[in-house]
Design an enzyme around this catalytic site. Structure first.
Site, PDB file in Angstrom:
ATOM      1  N   GLY A   1     -41.448 -14.181  -1.220  1.00 10.27           N
ATOM      2  CA  GLY A   1     -40.523 -13.767  -2.276  1.00 10.27           C
ATOM      3  C   GLY A   1     -40.602 -14.710  -3.457  1.00 10.27           C
ATOM      4  O   GLY A   1     -39.600 -15.042  -4.082  1.00 10.27           O
TER       5      GLY A   1
ATOM      6  N   SER B   1     -28.036 -19.481   4.312  1.00 13.32           N
ATOM      7  CA  SER B   1     -26.953 -19.157   3.379  1.00 13.32           C
ATOM      8  C   SER B   1     -25.644 -19.657   3.974  1.00 13.32           C
ATOM      9  O   SER B   1     -25.469 -19.639   5.199  1.00 13.32           O
ATOM     10  CB  SER B   1     -26.855 -17.653   3.157  1.00 13.32           C
ATOM     11  OG  SER B   1     -25.659 -17.308   2.475  1.00 13.32           O
TER      12      SER B   1
ATOM     13  N   LYS C   1     -28.186 -14.534   8.512  1.00 11.54           N
ATOM     14  CA  LYS C   1     -28.397 -15.902   8.053  1.00 11.54           C
ATOM     15  C   LYS C   1     -27.972 -16.927   9.107  1.00 11.54           C
ATOM     16  O   LYS C   1     -28.566 -18.000   9.210  1.00 11.54           O
ATOM     17  CB  LYS C   1     -27.674 -16.129   6.720  1.00 11.54           C
ATOM     18  CG  LYS C   1     -28.366 -15.444   5.549  1.00 11.54           C
ATOM     19  CD  LYS C   1     -29.808 -15.929   5.393  1.00 11.54           C
ATOM     20  CE  LYS C   1     -30.480 -15.371   4.168  1.00 11.54           C
ATOM     21  NZ  LYS C   1     -31.856 -15.895   3.971  1.00 11.54           N
TER      22      LYS C   1
ATOM     23  N   TYR D   1     -25.587  -9.243   6.776  1.00  7.38           N
ATOM     24  CA  TYR D   1     -26.271 -10.319   6.069  1.00  7.38           C
ATOM     25  C   TYR D   1     -25.816 -11.681   6.583  1.00  7.38           C
ATOM     26  O   TYR D   1     -26.638 -12.563   6.871  1.00  7.38           O
ATOM     27  CB  TYR D   1     -26.013 -10.229   4.559  1.00  7.38           C
ATOM     28  CG  TYR D   1     -26.595 -11.385   3.789  1.00  7.38           C
ATOM     29  CD1 TYR D   1     -27.959 -11.438   3.511  1.00  7.38           C
ATOM     30  CD2 TYR D   1     -25.799 -12.437   3.346  1.00  7.38           C
ATOM     31  CE1 TYR D   1     -28.510 -12.508   2.816  1.00  7.38           C
ATOM     32  CE2 TYR D   1     -26.331 -13.505   2.651  1.00  7.38           C
ATOM     33  CZ  TYR D   1     -27.696 -13.539   2.384  1.00  7.38           C
ATOM     34  OH  TYR D   1     -28.238 -14.611   1.707  1.00  7.38           O
TER      35      TYR D   1
ATOM     36  N   ASN E   1     -38.584 -17.848   1.944  1.00  9.90           N
ATOM     37  CA  ASN E   1     -37.521 -17.531   0.995  1.00  9.90           C
ATOM     38  C   ASN E   1     -37.158 -16.041   0.983  1.00  9.90           C
ATOM     39  O   ASN E   1     -36.020 -15.687   0.700  1.00  9.90           O
ATOM     40  CB  ASN E   1     -37.973 -17.971  -0.408  1.00  9.90           C
ATOM     41  CG  ASN E   1     -37.095 -17.411  -1.491  1.00  9.90           C
ATOM     42  OD1 ASN E   1     -35.950 -17.804  -1.654  1.00  9.90           O
ATOM     43  ND2 ASN E   1     -37.636 -16.463  -2.258  1.00  9.90           N
TER      44      ASN E   1
END
Length: 246
Positions: A12, A145, A162, A158, A90
């Site tokens: 990414g 995150s 993480k 999400y 990433n």
């Protein structure tokens, strides 16, 4: 570990934190493989910016959720640069869903996020590690995150994905030692395209920052580079969030 003359793969790498990291690695003398899935023009622009300053770079397309594409990407990178010394995992995706809307968290969304955010990082680490092991050195940084620590984020799947990345980091650090170091950088709110048009939501998630600033992609990139350089550290989860989780 000096980054000069190392070959670094950034997944990414065409946008946001990935672009900032690619540019910073190149400034420190690394040759950079800029991976992208769909952001071809952005990845090619990142390569152009690096070459404009006299650096070495190439863009390679691969969907990190597909193991065969990952293996082909690593092979292409090794063919072009001789090896892969450094990996920055990433590439991540999200879906913006209210945390309390459990019905909206469909099986398809769970699969999509885990395929890219967790399995994708594992596939890239596994493929790169085979070359790092041969030269008996290497470093990997995964992007986590604070959603994985606090349970609050753009969506419930999400945040859970993480948290899994944080666990993956510790397991890989054990599995790949002593030759390869694996660490995780955990950003808080970062001003990237993910949040364009959602500034109000970001402010709600990060209302009381002690440092009174939203992190920039460059803030996170600087810590990624530092983690890659630090030879006495592995398995660590390092938070960079302007004090958001203090």
């Amino acid at each position: 570990m000096e980054l000069k003359n190392k070959a670094a793969l950034v997944t990414g790498g065409g946008t946001g934190i990935g672009r900032a990291t690619s540019l910073m690695l190149a400034e420190r003398g690394a040759a950079v493989i800029v991976n992208y899935s769909r952001s071809k023009s952005e990845a090619e622009e990142t390569v152009r910016l690096i070459k404009q300053k006299g650096g070495q770079a190439a863009a390679i397309q691969a969907d990190v959720s597909q193991d065969e594409q990952v293996r082909s990407m690593i092979s292409a990178a090794v063919q072009q640069f001789g090896t892969v010394d450094l990996l920055v995992n990433n590439a991540s995706i999200t879906r913006h869903i209210p945390m309390n809307d459990l019905e909206a968290a469909t099986g398809e969304i769970w699969d999509d996020l885990f395929d890219v955010n967790v399995k994708g990082m594992f596939y890239c680490a596994r493929a790169a590690a085979s070359f790092m092991k041969r030269q008996r050195s290497g470093a990997i940084v995964n992007l986590g995150s604070i959603a994985g620590q606090t349970g609050i984020g753009s969506s419930l799947p999400y945040a859970v994905s993480k948290a899994a990345v944080h666990g993956l980091t510790k397991s890989l650090a054990r599995a790949l030692a002593p030759e390869i170091r694996v660490n995780c950088i955990v950003p808080g709110a970062v001003a990237t395209r993910w949040w364009e048009g959602r500034e109000a939501q970001m402010s709600r998630l990060a209302p009381n920052l002690p440092l009174q600033r939203i992190s920039t992609p460059e803030d996170i990139a600087a810590m990624i580079c530092s983690a890659l350089e630090q030879e006495a550290m592995t398995g660590q989860i390092i938070t960079v969030d302007s004090g958001q989780t203090l």
